[in-house]
Design a protein around this motif. Structure first.
Motif, PDB file in Angstrom:
ATOM      1  N   TYR A   1       0.837  -1.213   0.097  1.00  0.00           N
ATOM      2  CA  TYR A   1      -0.116  -0.022  -0.066  1.00  0.00           C
ATOM      3  C   TYR A   1       0.942   1.127  -0.069  1.00  0.00           C
ATOM      4  O   TYR A   1       1.755   1.431   1.054  1.00  0.00           O
ATOM      5  CB  TYR A   1      -1.031   0.019   1.201  1.00  0.00           C
TER       6      TYR A   1
ATOM      7  N   GLY B   1       0.114   5.510  -0.359  1.00  0.00           N
ATOM      8  CA  GLY B   1      -0.507   6.461  -0.795  1.00  0.00           C
ATOM      9  C   GLY B   1      -0.241   7.637   0.493  1.00  0.00           C
ATOM     10  O   GLY B   1       0.123   7.193   1.639  1.00  0.00           O
TER      11      GLY B   1
ATOM     12  N   SER C   1      -1.969   9.009   2.649  1.00  0.00           N
ATOM     13  CA  SER C   1      -3.331   8.908   3.545  1.00  0.00           C
ATOM     14  C   SER C   1      -3.122   8.901   4.886  1.00  0.00           C
ATOM     15  O   SER C   1      -3.919   8.462   5.657  1.00  0.00           O
ATOM     16  CB  SER C   1      -4.129   7.832   2.907  1.00  0.00           C
TER      17      SER C   1
ATOM     18  N   ASP D   1      -9.611   6.427   0.322  1.00  0.00           N
ATOM     19  CA  ASP D   1      -8.363   5.849   0.108  1.00  0.00           C
ATOM     20  C   ASP D   1      -8.256   4.569  -0.253  1.00  0.00           C
ATOM     21  O   ASP D   1      -7.260   3.637  -0.427  1.00  0.00           O
ATOM     22  CB  ASP D   1      -7.392   6.290   1.435  1.00  0.00           C
TER      23      ASP D   1
ATOM     24  N   ASN E   1      -9.632   2.989  -2.590  1.00  0.00           N
ATOM     25  CA  ASN E   1      -9.336   3.207  -4.153  1.00  0.00           C
ATOM     26  C   ASN E   1      -7.864   3.099  -4.025  1.00  0.00           C
ATOM     27  O   ASN E   1      -7.167   2.336  -5.153  1.00  0.00           O
ATOM     28  CB  ASN E   1      -9.827   4.077  -4.919  1.00  0.00           C
ATOM     29  N   GLY E   2      -7.294   3.697  -3.487  1.00  0.00           N
ATOM     30  CA  GLY E   2      -5.503   3.859  -3.541  1.00  0.00           C
ATOM     31  C   GLY E   2      -5.215   2.373  -3.041  1.00  0.00           C
ATOM     32  O   GLY E   2      -4.164   1.859  -3.519  1.00  0.00           O
TER      33      GLY E   2
ATOM     34  N   ARG F   1      -5.303   0.268  -5.863  1.00  0.00           N
ATOM     35  CA  ARG F   1      -4.261   0.396  -6.871  1.00  0.00           C
ATOM     36  C   ARG F   1      -2.887  -0.039  -6.725  1.00  0.00           C
ATOM     37  O   ARG F   1      -2.194  -0.121  -7.279  1.00  0.00           O
ATOM     38  CB  ARG F   1      -4.352   1.843  -7.368  1.00  0.00           C
TER      39      ARG F   1
ATOM     40  N   ASP G   1      -5.736   5.508 -11.858  1.00  0.00           N
ATOM     41  CA  ASP G   1      -5.187   5.831 -10.547  1.00  0.00           C
ATOM     42  C   ASP G   1      -6.194   7.385 -10.112  1.00  0.00           C
ATOM     43  O   ASP G   1      -6.168   7.792  -8.986  1.00  0.00           O
ATOM     44  CB  ASP G   1      -3.810   6.624 -10.679  1.00  0.00           C
TER      45      ASP G   1
ATOM     46  N   SER H   1      -9.017   7.607  -9.659  1.00  0.00           N
ATOM     47  CA  SER H   1      -9.987   6.927  -8.721  1.00  0.00           C
ATOM     48  C   SER H   1      -9.669   7.152  -7.238  1.00  0.00           C
ATOM     49  O   SER H   1     -10.456   6.908  -6.423  1.00  0.00           O
ATOM     50  CB  SER H   1     -10.439   5.211  -8.903  1.00  0.00           C
ATOM     51  N   ALA H   2      -8.450   7.399  -6.951  1.00  0.00           N
ATOM     52  CA  ALA H   2      -7.812   7.454  -5.604  1.00  0.00           C
ATOM     53  C   ALA H   2      -7.396   8.968  -5.483  1.00  0.00           C
ATOM     54  O   ALA H   2      -6.581   9.443  -6.084  1.00  0.00           O
ATOM     55  CB  ALA H   2      -6.863   6.510  -5.413  1.00  0.00           C
TER      56      ALA H   2
ATOM     57  N   TRP I   1     -14.474  11.465  -6.825  1.00  0.00           N
ATOM     58  CA  TRP I   1     -13.556   9.983  -7.181  1.00  0.00           C
ATOM     59  C   TRP I   1     -14.450   9.012  -7.152  1.00  0.00           C
ATOM     60  O   TRP I   1     -15.214   8.780  -6.210  1.00  0.00           O
ATOM     61  CB  TRP I   1     -12.358   9.875  -6.258  1.00  0.00           C
TER      62      TRP I   1
END
Lengths: 394, 394
Positions: free
Chosen positions: A46, A48, A50, A73, A75-76, A79, B227, B229-230, B360
């Motif tokens: 992970y 991001g 965040s 987050d 969605n992060g 990804r 990306d 989306s985040a 998002w």
């Protein structure tokens, strides 16, 4: 949703999970809640920005880790993390900075739902971002849980680097080397500190040799003239001055892996005080790096440095290095082993340290450091910039 | 040791102190321990990248604030804070990341020595960097203290900006405007994200019009293609692609004061989905900014936005803005007022907000935001970059 582009093989994440579970078993922890963002990334991939919000990775004995954080987050996580969607859980936005409710209450509810309401749960009591309020909310939601401190559990798992981690750190070493070459090109009296730092960032983020630059866990730290008495100040538009020293503490970074490096520049003819300090530091580092081999302890390395500089009449009340690897703001130190008296960690091939030899006094300071990889033989320097006081003629 | 170069008059720090003491009195707090780095800086001028360590500013009813932190960072306090040396206290380096002892024990001892061993002490239970272990160590050292949560006390004191703070934020607004102009110059298919960010940093730190660039509390955040989306991912060396959107969330920063701004670029001909979202967002922002006047509440502003975008079939489950001013990593939000339903904060001239209208979804996202200063009349936009989806032909 396409599979994320992972930075390590899933098998490497699974090896990390196995090691972490073993450490949990050794300390009687049933479930681990990791809130440190570097631990979260190391366990799952992970990545991001965040950690402004409450979030964590849960390590359980059966099943992949669970990511828990703010809804937006998640969605992060989809990804960047290797686990599937069933392992990605979140809290709604109205919990964010609310006076009425806390996201950790939602986590507590999830802990109960998973059947861990009477378990022994490890929490990272002293890790960045795990606030007292977070613990209070979590503990209130699951009053029959026994909490144990696991602040260093995952951090110790991270101390020996895998081949791919070493590859990333060597890339970071190339980046920081390029950063100092750029500094040497442009550092002149009259240049603004902010203009120098702008160039440092440009080189840092562009990267080198296919290693793109990630953001450092700490911004460039600068000590010019009297400000060099303090190790952690940042820049302004103050001009670089002749007949003055200026140190930088920078890091090259690739995929969150850091190679920190400090260097001091002297614009003009260095005073004897600086030349003497340089001599002491370099001799001390030679002695210390002789010890930086498998079988020595961190204390052995630190002691070798302190003994040399003390012979020159210099003292360093602070530790002289720390384990490095991946990092997130605010720091790139791994918070496991340190080069200090009392740290009996035995060095092993694959460990990496920032040998942080810096000295700061009432009205001056000097930093000449090295980031090293412990090998089976002599330590490998991750960056290749001349280890000395850099004199800029002017 | 020379007097530090303060960023505000001592009289302004004293006004802040008076307001903080009044808030303490209202909530029955005798002594306040502020651990949030932005609160520490706002109260004293202290500025340093030392929030890697336990540290705080103590606000007492008599006498200036006290800075407390790691010994090596005390020199940083001497270089940046307005108080004299008697107000700068520290703990020795062996407390740093030790398994045996905690720096907050030293703070507890100091609290007792000052005669506050039975006082009511405010602590920022949910502020970044105030860990559960920090509270435990402090509370154990002074077992007769009554602790009260003061997480938002100083943050609410910061919400109305002084003329000089506004001057710094306007400077930050010029910087972020320049950053987006640079992005528009270089954003092309095939360019690497990392090269774009390198240029962003160069512009950001060089600054504009005599306003040098300070480091942002959050690094550039990017959402390209899927990306997007985040909301909180960072960059890699992935190339910019044609027929794709990419948003940036950036901030110009001067002396720690932030002007955040998000913009979305579309390389090629935008899909109808993007054009429809742009229309909804811009109409929603117009409606919301009409309400961003003294006398309205934060809920009024938020509601106006949500109602418009809902008419277009779009939902935003997250808040749509937050108070801004000074900030330290990891975030630039002030954690006081937010544009959200249920926030009845009444707007006053001198408040500043990042109107964060971003949306998002599962596989796309769009951000077009504005940082605004509430005035006696219409809100003032701190940056001056076209408020629209920016189309790059290719």
């Amino acid at each position: 949703m396409t599979m994320p582009e992972l930075r390590f093989e899933v098998s490497e994440y699974e090896t990390r999970l196995t090691g972490t579970r073993q450490a949990m078993q050794k300390t009687g922890i049933d479930v681990l809640i990791a809130t440190d963002p570097a631990n979260m990334a190391w366990l799952t991939g992970y990545d991001g920005w965040s950690f402004t919000q409450h979030q964590c990775v849960i390590v359980r004995m059966d099943g992949p880790p669970i990511w828990f954080g703010r809804e937006m987050d998640a969605n992060g996580a989809r990804r960047t993390a290797y686990m599937d969607d069933s392992c990605i859980r979140s809290f709604a936005d109205y919990y964010v900075q609310s006076d009425q409710c806390h996201p950790m209450t939602v986590l507590g509810q999830m802990v109960a739902d998973e059947g861990w309401g009477s378990a022994t749960i490890g929490v990272e009591k002293d890790s960045y971002y795990f606030t007292h309020a977070a613990f209070e909310a979590l503990a209130a939601a699951v009053p029959n849980v026994t909490f144990k401190d696991a602040t260093r559990l995952v951090k110790w798992q991270r101390i020996i680097k895998s081949p791919r981690e070493i590859e990333y750190m060597r890339g970071a070493g190339k980046i920081v080397t390029a950063m100092y070459k750029r500094v040497a090109e442009i550092l002149r009296p009259g240049a603004k500190q902010s203009d120098i730092v702008a160039e440092i960032y440009q080189t840092a983020i562009r990267g080198v040799d296919g290693f793109w630059g990630d953001y450092p866990s700490a911004v460039p730290l600068i000590g010019a003239g009297l400000d060099a008495s303090a190790p952690h100040l940042t820049w302004s538009d103050r001009p670089i001055r002749a007949n003055e020293s200026i140190f930088f503490e920078l890091a090259g970074v690739h995929k969150r892996y850091h190679c920190p490096l400090s260097r001091t520049f002297y614009l003009g003819k260095p005073s004897q005080k600086f030349l003497d300090a340089e001599k002491a530091i370099l001799e001390g580092m030679e002695a210390a790096l002789e010890k930086a081999v498998p079988g020595s302890t961190c204390e052995d390395v630190a002691g070798a440095y302190y003994r040399v500089i003390e012979r020159y009449g210099l003292i360093k009340p602070s530790r002289t290095g720390y384990s490095i690897g991946m990092g997130y703001p605010p720091a790139w130190g791994e918070h496991s082993a340190s080069f200090r008296m009392g740290d009996h960690t035995e060095l092993t091939s694959g460990m990496a340290f920032h040998f942080m030899s810096g000295l700061w006094y009432d009205d001056w300071g000097i930093e000449i450091t090295e980031s090293i990889l412990i090998t089976r033989g002599r330590p490998e320097c991750l960056a290749l910039y001349p280890r000395k006081l850099i004199i800029i003629e002017c």
